[in-house]
Design an enzyme around this catalytic site. Sequence first.
Site, PDB file in Angstrom:
ATOM      1  N   THR A  15       1.047  -1.358  -0.194  1.00  7.60           N
ATOM      2  CA  THR A  15       0.047  -0.309   0.290  1.00  7.60           C
ATOM      3  C   THR A  15       1.149   1.430   0.058  1.00  7.60           C
ATOM      4  O   THR A  15       0.629   2.570  -0.451  1.00  7.60           O
ATOM      5  CB  THR A  15      -1.108  -0.010   1.340  1.00  7.60           C
ATOM      6  N   HIS A  68       2.213   1.981  -3.409  1.00  7.09           N
ATOM      7  CA  HIS A  68       0.820   2.459  -4.075  1.00  7.09           C
ATOM      8  C   HIS A  68       0.724   3.980  -3.903  1.00  7.09           C
ATOM      9  O   HIS A  68       1.043   4.594  -4.842  1.00  7.09           O
ATOM     10  CB  HIS A  68      -0.720   2.278  -3.871  1.00  7.09           C
TER      11      HIS A  68
END
Length: 346
Positions: free
Chosen positions: A44, A47
Amino acid sequence: MNGKMKAIVKHRKGFGAELQMVDIPQIKENEVLIKVKATSICGTDVHIYTWDAWSESRVNPPYVFGHEFSGEVVEIGSKVTSVEIGDFVSAETHLVCYECPQCLTGQYHICKNTKIIGVDTDGCFAEYVALPAVNLWKNPKEMPFDVASIQEPMGNAVHTVLAGDVAGKSVAVIGCGPIGIMAVGVAKAAGASQVIALDLNDYRLNLAKEMGATTVVNSKNEDPLAKINELTDGNGVDVVCEMSGHPIAMDQGFKMVTNGGRVSILSLPVRPVEIDITNDVVFKGITVQGITGRKMYETWQQVSRLLKSGQVDVTPLITHHFSLEEFKKGFDLMIEGKCGKVVLHP
């Protein structure tokens, strides 16, 4: 505590991040200030760092990101009784409301008002982090800080694998990022008869082998469906843990699962995925589960016990250590896929 601290800040919309000096967070009466000893980079975080479509729709810079960590409690709020100064802790990263229908029935991990530390609020890529005491998990004093820092993502792996029975069953883990590799170790510890790891990255497939995979399949070099048929006498696998998020791999996952089997999906595809619902779901009579976060706090108990017992050893997965100042090296490795878990030390 007053003063400044080093922190990795997602400073703007777009690629990258910066190391900055920011204010040490001030705690509220129900919060705790933790000195971060180790913080690991999650997919994450990648990202957010690379600024993909999901990040653009969710994240609002500037702020301190990062959500996986371990550390020592150095200050507690006036109403905190569950932890003490000097305790070693990690944290459940879902901040939940305790008021929605899901929370009121004990399903905190799917709270409809969830906020995530380091995504929706300031996170732990810093020397200090402030969190509600209710989110903290006490760690044994003897647990190394780097191991303690990856309990949160290991919880995702545990939740995915143990969402149903795996003892004596064949399990395919599609996608061998760090959480997929941990899922391999969890499935093996839970008594799976076969644990088949599938990916395109030989480096990570080798790590999956170290974590207990009975077979590794590089889907770039061989047909994964043919290989699964060969390994299961044409029956397909009992359980698929989908960790890749790639449309082709996801479709293959539904095709390789046996009739009456289970597909548990932790991955986050960046666009809609086409699945043959008629033939690969309905006529097969399979169970499909979406997995988010960790059960609070059942999964944390499972993680802690698996680590303490030695049934799962995550140390082969922790491949790189860097100082906070060297964070770019860690993100480069994660982007290239040439690492397991990367741990930063403030």
